[in-house]
Write a protein that holds these residues in place. Structure first.
Motif, short mmCIF file in Angstrom:
data_model
loop_
_atom_site.label_atom_id
_atom_site.label_comp_id
_atom_site.label_asym_id
_atom_site.label_seq_id
_atom_site.Cartn_x
_atom_site.Cartn_y
_atom_site.Cartn_z
N TYR A 36 44.81 42.36 48.25
CA TYR A 36 44.86 43.75 48.69
C TYR A 36 45.50 44.65 47.62
N GLY A 37 44.79 45.71 47.26
CA GLY A 37 45.33 46.70 46.34
C GLY A 37 45.35 46.28 44.88
N GLY A 38 44.67 45.17 44.56
CA GLY A 38 44.71 44.67 43.19
C GLY A 38 43.63 45.25 42.29
N ILE A 39 43.84 45.11 40.98
CA ILE A 39 42.86 45.52 39.98
C ILE A 39 42.10 44.28 39.50
N VAL A 40 40.78 44.35 39.53
CA VAL A 40 39.94 43.21 39.17
C VAL A 40 39.63 43.23 37.68
N HIS A 41 39.78 42.07 37.04
CA HIS A 41 39.42 41.90 35.64
C HIS A 41 38.47 40.70 35.55
N PHE A 43 36.43 37.81 33.01
CA PHE A 43 36.36 37.14 31.72
C PHE A 43 34.88 36.98 31.37
N ILE A 44 34.50 37.45 30.19
CA ILE A 44 33.09 37.42 29.78
C ILE A 44 32.94 36.62 28.50
N GLU A 45 32.04 35.65 28.54
CA GLU A 45 31.75 34.80 27.39
C GLU A 45 30.23 34.80 27.17
N ASN A 46 29.79 35.24 26.00
CA ASN A 46 28.35 35.32 25.69
C ASN A 46 27.60 36.09 26.77
N ASN A 47 28.16 37.24 27.13
CA ASN A 47 27.55 38.17 28.11
C ASN A 47 27.49 37.61 29.53
N GLU A 48 28.20 36.53 29.80
CA GLU A 48 28.23 35.95 31.15
C GLU A 48 29.64 36.04 31.72
N ILE A 49 29.74 36.48 32.98
CA ILE A 49 31.03 36.49 33.66
C ILE A 49 31.38 35.06 34.05
N ILE A 50 32.44 34.53 33.46
CA ILE A 50 32.79 33.13 33.71
C ILE A 50 34.00 32.99 34.63
N GLY A 51 34.64 34.11 34.95
CA GLY A 51 35.81 34.04 35.82
C GLY A 51 36.42 35.42 36.00
N TYR A 52 37.55 35.45 36.69
CA TYR A 52 38.21 36.73 36.95
C TYR A 52 39.69 36.51 37.25
N TYR A 53 40.43 37.60 37.19
CA TYR A 53 41.77 37.61 37.78
C TYR A 53 42.01 38.97 38.41
N ILE A 54 42.87 38.99 39.42
CA ILE A 54 43.22 40.22 40.12
C ILE A 54 44.72 40.37 40.05
N ASN A 55 45.18 41.53 39.62
CA ASN A 55 46.62 41.74 39.53
C ASN A 55 47.02 43.07 40.16
N LYS A 56 48.26 43.13 40.57
CA LYS A 56 48.87 44.36 41.07
C LYS A 56 50.22 44.48 40.37
N ASN A 57 50.29 45.39 39.41
CA ASN A 57 51.45 45.48 38.52
C ASN A 57 51.63 44.14 37.81
N SER A 58 52.79 43.48 37.96
CA SER A 58 53.01 42.21 37.26
C SER A 58 52.71 41.00 38.15
N GLU A 59 52.08 41.22 39.28
CA GLU A 59 51.78 40.13 40.20
C GLU A 59 50.32 39.70 40.07
N ILE A 60 50.10 38.42 39.83
CA ILE A 60 48.75 37.87 39.78
C ILE A 60 48.34 37.50 41.20
N LEU A 61 47.37 38.21 41.74
CA LEU A 61 46.96 38.00 43.12
C LEU A 61 45.92 36.90 43.26
N ASP A 62 45.09 36.73 42.24
CA ASP A 62 44.06 35.70 42.30
C ASP A 62 43.56 35.42 40.89
N PHE A 63 43.06 34.20 40.68
CA PHE A 63 42.57 33.78 39.36
C PHE A 63 41.54 32.69 39.57
N TYR A 64 40.44 32.77 38.81
CA TYR A 64 39.41 31.74 38.95
C TYR A 64 38.55 31.67 37.69
N ILE A 65 38.20 30.44 37.30
CA ILE A 65 37.26 30.19 36.21
C ILE A 65 36.22 29.20 36.72
#
Length: 287
Positions: A36-41, A43-65
């Motif tokens: 909730y309330g996080g910013i989505v980022h 990870f892109i490798e060779n034009n493919e989205i291979i994963g993501y992380y979501i953070n809110k300030n210095s808190e990592i809310l979710d991460f996946y590869i």
């Protein structure tokens, strides 16, 4: 590798993929709290989205590869830590990817809890007190139930909670334990994937420590299992009383979740854990 700000819509399929890889169904409310309330980022490798992380300030809310890009997971996680100094991360013990990554760092473990499932073979008792009634929420009980929600620090007294209760009428989500026309507690259940359902309860302040918690939990579990769902719940790791109560009702621990403060990279190669996605047995050894 490129890291870009993105949106939840762009990672919807990746999040579904992550949930499907967890060893146990992820509680809906916990997942909502995590992102909730996080910013989505992404990870892109060779034009493919291979994963993501979501953070809110210095808190990592979710991460996946993605599994096929395991070999890049450590690099991706390092990039996140370069952006967020001394971050805090929420993690569950059945999320083996994060377990492996986080435990390569010096960390402080803080708040957390347990995810429990119920063994249907343990029979639950029936309500024998004629003054007690277990019933779904109705329009005439909205005000009382809203006040009970307001007593809980997670929900708070917000007008939106009253709307939530109103919208839940006739939808078999919220249920009340009523004694002599007075609502003593509010229970809810939420279906998640794999034919499982999360249950939770809130007992009205004046009725705490009087046995109503056990009665309401028992009724909620019976309701869920009557509809052929597997019953799950969660408790804080600091609340031994609640955990003991759950065990009396046939619940057992299947996973843990906690908050980790990352302090720095472990440099000793003997201490650093070899990266791979562990089995559940391996995870509990780590924890």
């Amino acid at each position: 590798m490129i890291v870009e700000i993105s949106s939840l819509e762009n990672i919807r399929n990746l999040r579904k993929q992550k949930l499907s890889e967890l060893l146990f169904p992820c509680l809906g409310s916990l997942q909502e709290r995590l992102i909730y309330g996080g910013i989505v980022h992404t990870f892109i490798e060779n034009n493919e989205i291979i994963g993501y992380y979501i953070n809110k300030n210095s808190e990592i809310l979710d991460f996946y590869i993605k599994k096929e890009f395991d070999y890049l997971a450590d690099d991706c996680f390092s990039k996140v830590l370069e952006e967020l100094q001394y971050p805090v991360i929420n993690i569950r013990s059945d999320d083996s990817l994060l377990i492996n990554l986080v435990f390569n760092y010096a960390i402080d473990l803080e708040k957390g809890g347990y995810l429990l499932a119920r063994d249907k073979r343990q029979v639950l008792s029936e309500i024998n007190d004629p003054t007690l009634v277990f019933a779904p929420i109705s329009s005439d009980l909205i005000e009382e139930c809203w006040k009970i929600l307001a007593e809980d620090s997670f929900y708070g007294r917000e007008a939106s909670q009253k709307d939530m209760l109103k919208n839940a009428i006739n939808k078999d989500i919220f249920f009340c334990l009523i004694e002599n026309s007075k609502v003593t507690g509010l229970g809810f259940h939420q279906a998640v994937r794999n034919n499982c359902s999360e249950i939770g309860i809130i007992i009205q302040r004046d009725y705490k420590d009087k046995g109503y918690k056990k009665l309401l939990l028992s009724e909620m579990a019976k309701l869920v299992e009557k509809n052929n769902y597997k019953c799950f719940t969660e408790v804080s790791r600091f609340d031994n009383t609640d955990r003991q109560l759950m065990e009396e009702l046939g619940f057992y621990v299947i996973a843990k979740y906690f908050t980790a403060n990352i302090k720095g990279k472990i440099q000793d190669n003997n201490t650093k854990k070899r990266f791979r996605r562990y089995s559940l047995t391996g995870l509990f050894k780590v924890l």
